[in-house]
Write an enzyme that holds these catalytic residues in place. Structure first.
Site, PDB file in Angstrom:
ATOM      1  N   GLU A   1     -47.891   5.287  -1.660  1.00 40.47           N
ATOM      2  CA  GLU A   1     -46.490   5.697  -1.303  1.00 40.47           C
ATOM      3  C   GLU A   1     -45.645   4.796  -2.298  1.00 40.47           C
ATOM      4  O   GLU A   1     -46.041   3.708  -2.583  1.00 40.47           O
ATOM      5  CB  GLU A   1     -46.086   5.515  -0.021  1.00 40.47           C
ATOM      6  CG  GLU A   1     -45.842   6.434   0.942  1.00 40.47           C
ATOM      7  CD  GLU A   1     -44.747   7.573   0.506  1.00 40.47           C
ATOM      8  OE1 GLU A   1     -44.330   7.603  -0.539  1.00 40.47           O
ATOM      9  OE2 GLU A   1     -44.235   8.220   1.604  1.00 40.47           O
ATOM     10  N   ASP A   2     -44.393   5.562  -2.825  1.00 47.45           N
ATOM     11  CA  ASP A   2     -43.732   4.786  -3.576  1.00 47.45           C
ATOM     12  C   ASP A   2     -42.719   3.727  -2.768  1.00 47.45           C
ATOM     13  O   ASP A   2     -42.656   2.705  -2.968  1.00 47.45           O
ATOM     14  CB  ASP A   2     -42.588   5.697  -4.402  1.00 47.45           C
ATOM     15  CG  ASP A   2     -41.828   6.462  -3.420  1.00 47.45           C
ATOM     16  OD1 ASP A   2     -42.341   6.717  -2.290  1.00 47.45           O
ATOM     17  OD2 ASP A   2     -40.801   7.339  -3.815  1.00 47.45           O
TER      18      ASP A   2
ATOM     19  N   ASP B   1     -39.687   2.728   3.955  1.00 52.94           N
ATOM     20  CA  ASP B   1     -38.063   2.228   4.251  1.00 52.94           C
ATOM     21  C   ASP B   1     -37.807   2.481   5.841  1.00 52.94           C
ATOM     22  O   ASP B   1     -38.289   1.270   6.363  1.00 52.94           O
ATOM     23  CB  ASP B   1     -37.304   3.484   3.538  1.00 52.94           C
ATOM     24  CG  ASP B   1     -35.943   3.082   3.731  1.00 52.94           C
ATOM     25  OD1 ASP B   1     -35.427   2.044   4.176  1.00 52.94           O
ATOM     26  OD2 ASP B   1     -34.935   3.864   2.893  1.00 52.94           O
TER      27      ASP B   1
ATOM     28  N   LYS C   1     -39.509  -2.254   2.051  1.00 51.45           N
ATOM     29  CA  LYS C   1     -38.046  -2.474   2.269  1.00 51.45           C
ATOM     30  C   LYS C   1     -37.795  -2.506   3.849  1.00 51.45           C
ATOM     31  O   LYS C   1     -37.961  -1.405   4.609  1.00 51.45           O
ATOM     32  CB  LYS C   1     -37.290  -1.525   1.515  1.00 51.45           C
ATOM     33  CG  LYS C   1     -35.796  -1.887   1.581  1.00 51.45           C
ATOM     34  CD  LYS C   1     -34.833  -0.822   0.632  1.00 51.45           C
ATOM     35  CE  LYS C   1     -34.867   0.298   1.667  1.00 51.45           C
ATOM     36  NZ  LYS C   1     -33.730   1.079   1.040  1.00 51.45           N
TER      37      LYS C   1
ATOM     38  N   PHE D   1     -30.205   1.068  -1.872  1.00 54.41           N
ATOM     39  CA  PHE D   1     -30.843   2.486  -2.115  1.00 54.41           C
ATOM     40  C   PHE D   1     -31.479   2.397  -3.552  1.00 54.41           C
ATOM     41  O   PHE D   1     -30.777   2.227  -4.499  1.00 54.41           O
ATOM     42  CB  PHE D   1     -29.840   3.422  -1.932  1.00 54.41           C
ATOM     43  CG  PHE D   1     -30.448   4.880  -2.032  1.00 54.41           C
ATOM     44  CD1 PHE D   1     -30.954   5.431  -1.024  1.00 54.41           C
ATOM     45  CD2 PHE D   1     -30.613   5.599  -3.130  1.00 54.41           C
ATOM     46  CE1 PHE D   1     -31.644   6.644  -0.894  1.00 54.41           C
ATOM     47  CE2 PHE D   1     -31.507   6.801  -3.284  1.00 54.41           C
ATOM     48  CZ  PHE D   1     -31.777   7.410  -2.099  1.00 54.41           C
TER      49      PHE D   1
ATOM     50  N   ASP E   1     -36.063   8.688  -6.287  1.00 59.94           N
ATOM     51  CA  ASP E   1     -34.966   9.410  -6.726  1.00 59.94           C
ATOM     52  C   ASP E   1     -33.575   9.390  -5.910  1.00 59.94           C
ATOM     53  O   ASP E   1     -33.790   8.727  -4.734  1.00 59.94           O
ATOM     54  CB  ASP E   1     -35.499  11.000  -6.597  1.00 59.94           C
ATOM     55  CG  ASP E   1     -35.300  11.637  -5.028  1.00 59.94           C
ATOM     56  OD1 ASP E   1     -36.086  10.886  -4.184  1.00 59.94           O
ATOM     57  OD2 ASP E   1     -34.516  12.603  -4.740  1.00 59.94           O
TER      58      ASP E   1
ATOM     59  N   ARG F   1     -35.954   9.703 -11.208  1.00 63.95           N
ATOM     60  CA  ARG F   1     -37.481   9.375 -11.179  1.00 63.95           C
ATOM     61  C   ARG F   1     -38.000   9.235 -12.396  1.00 63.95           C
ATOM     62  O   ARG F   1     -38.997   8.266 -12.381  1.00 63.95           O
ATOM     63  CB  ARG F   1     -38.055  10.777 -10.564  1.00 63.95           C
ATOM     64  CG  ARG F   1     -37.844  11.455  -9.237  1.00 63.95           C
ATOM     65  CD  ARG F   1     -38.924  12.329  -8.817  1.00 63.95           C
ATOM     66  NE  ARG F   1     -38.269  13.175  -7.971  1.00 63.95           N
ATOM     67  CZ  ARG F   1     -38.283  13.028  -6.422  1.00 63.95           C
ATOM     68  NH1 ARG F   1     -38.856  11.594  -5.957  1.00 63.95           N
ATOM     69  NH2 ARG F   1     -37.937  13.852  -5.537  1.00 63.95           N
TER      70      ARG F   1
HETATM   71  C1  PRP Z   1     -39.355   9.127   0.344  1.00 63.77           C
HETATM   72  C2  PRP Z   1     -40.132   8.476  -0.107  1.00 63.77           C
HETATM   73  C3  PRP Z   1     -41.159   8.113   1.074  1.00 63.77           C
HETATM   74  C4  PRP Z   1     -40.105   8.137   2.179  1.00 63.77           C
HETATM   75  C5  PRP Z   1     -39.998   6.759   2.825  1.00 63.77           C
HETATM   76  O1  PRP Z   1     -39.721  10.640   0.313  1.00 63.77           O
HETATM   77  O2  PRP Z   1     -40.878   8.692  -1.327  1.00 63.77           O
HETATM   78  O3  PRP Z   1     -42.170   9.190   0.996  1.00 63.77           O
HETATM   79  O4  PRP Z   1     -38.817   8.537   1.712  1.00 63.77           O
HETATM   80  O5  PRP Z   1     -39.066   6.743   3.647  1.00 63.77           O
HETATM   81  P1  PRP Z   1     -39.201   6.456   5.291  1.00 63.77           P
HETATM   82  O6  PRP Z   1     -39.937   5.193   5.235  1.00 63.77           O
HETATM   83  O7  PRP Z   1     -37.857   6.131   5.605  1.00 63.77           O
HETATM   84  O8  PRP Z   1     -39.669   7.620   5.900  1.00 63.77           O
HETATM   85  P2  PRP Z   1     -38.475  11.748   0.223  1.00 63.77           P
HETATM   86  O9  PRP Z   1     -38.570  12.164   1.703  1.00 63.77           O
HETATM   87  O10 PRP Z   1     -37.254  11.123  -0.157  1.00 63.77           O
HETATM   88  O11 PRP Z   1     -39.117  12.567  -0.553  1.00 63.77           O
HETATM   89  P3  PRP Z   1     -39.710  12.609  -2.152  1.00 63.77           P
HETATM   90  O12 PRP Z   1     -40.858  11.632  -2.217  1.00 63.77           O
HETATM   91  O13 PRP Z   1     -39.665  13.632  -2.773  1.00 63.77           O
HETATM   92  O14 PRP Z   1     -38.478  11.887  -3.042  1.00 63.77           O
END
Ligand code: PRP
Length: 172
Positions: free
Chosen positions: A96-97, A100, A128, A149, A156, A162
Site C-alpha cells: 500500500e502507499d 491513513d 500516518k 494530506f 493523488d 501521482r
Molecule cells: C488511498 C490509498 C489507500 C487508502 C488509505 O486510496 O491508496 O488505499 O486511500 O486510506 P485509509 O487508510 O484511510 O483507508 P484511494 O481510495 O484514495 O484510491 P487510490 O489508491 O486510487 O488513490
C-alpha cells in the site's frame, strides 16, 4: 493557491524501499510469496519495491477505493478489482502507499484472509497515524508521517500528482 510542502525526498524513499525489500526477502525465504499491490496509489511503490526483492515472488493487484475525488475517506471500501491468482495456502504481503484511517486495509486484510491465504501481512510506504480509526498495524513501514494530506510517488489528489517523484504535503 495550493502549496506543496516537501515531506520525503527521492533519496529518503529509495533508501527505505531497499531496506524493506531486504527484510521481506529475508522473512519470506523458502515461502510462497505473493505481493498484492493496491491500485491505484501503490503502483509506483510496488514497481520500485519488487525490483529489490531477491527471492521468487508473484505479483497481483487489487483495486479499492474509498476516497473518490475527496480528501476524506467515505468510510466505505469498494473492491473494484479482485486478485486473479489463487491465494490458497500462499503467503500474501499487501503493498500500500499509505495507511491513513486504516479502513481500506482492515477491509482488504479480512477479504484476503477469507480468500484462503495462509498469512496476510502489510507493507506500507507511509504510516500516518493522525486519522487512524481502526486497530490495523502495518508489518513493514518505510516512513511514519505525522500528518497532512500527502501527494506524490503514487499518492493523488483528485487523480493528480501521482507522478511526482517525491512526497509532499498538499495544502489546499
Ligand atoms: C488511498 C490509498 C489507500 C487508502 C488509505 O486510496 O491508496 O488505499 O486511500 O486510506 P485509509 O487508510 O484511510 O483507508 P484511494 O481510495 O484514495 O484510491 P487510490 O489508491 O486510487 O488513490
Amino acid at each position: 493557491m495550493s502549496e506543496f510542502i516537501p515531506v520525503l525526498t527521492q533519496k529518503e524513499i529509495a533508501k527505505r524501499v531497499v531496506e524493506v525489500a531486504d527484510a521481506i526477502s529475508t522473512d519470506y525465504r523458502d515461502r510462497d510469496l505473493i505481493l498484492i499491490g493496491i491500485l491505484k496509489g501503490a503502483f509506483v511503490f510496488l514497481a520500485d519495491l519488487i525490483r529489490h526483492i531477491s527471492i521468487p515472488v508473484k505479483v497481483d493487484f487489487m483495486c479499492a477505493s474509498s476516497y473518490g475525488r475527496s480528501t476524506s475517506s467515505s468510510g466505505r471500501v469498494k473492491i473494484i478489482k479482485d486478485v486473479d491468482l489463487d491465494l490458497k495456502n500462499k503467503d500474501v504481503v499487501i503493498v500500500e502507499d499509505i495507511v491513513d484511517t486504516g479502513i481500506t486495509l482492515t477491509h482488504l486484510v479480512a477479504h484476503l484472509k477469507s480468500s484462503g491465504a495462509a498469512s496476510v501481512r502489510i507493507c506500507a510506504l507511509i504510516d500516518k497515524q493522525e486519522r487512524r480509526q481502526t486497530e490495523i498495524v502495518a508489518d513493514y513501514v518505510c516512513h511514519s508521517v505525522e500528518k497532512g494530506f500527502l501527494v506524490g510517488y503514487g499518492l493523488d489528489y483528485a487523480e493528480f500528482h501521482r507522478n511526482l517523484p517525491e512526497v509532499y504535503h498538499l495544502k489546499l
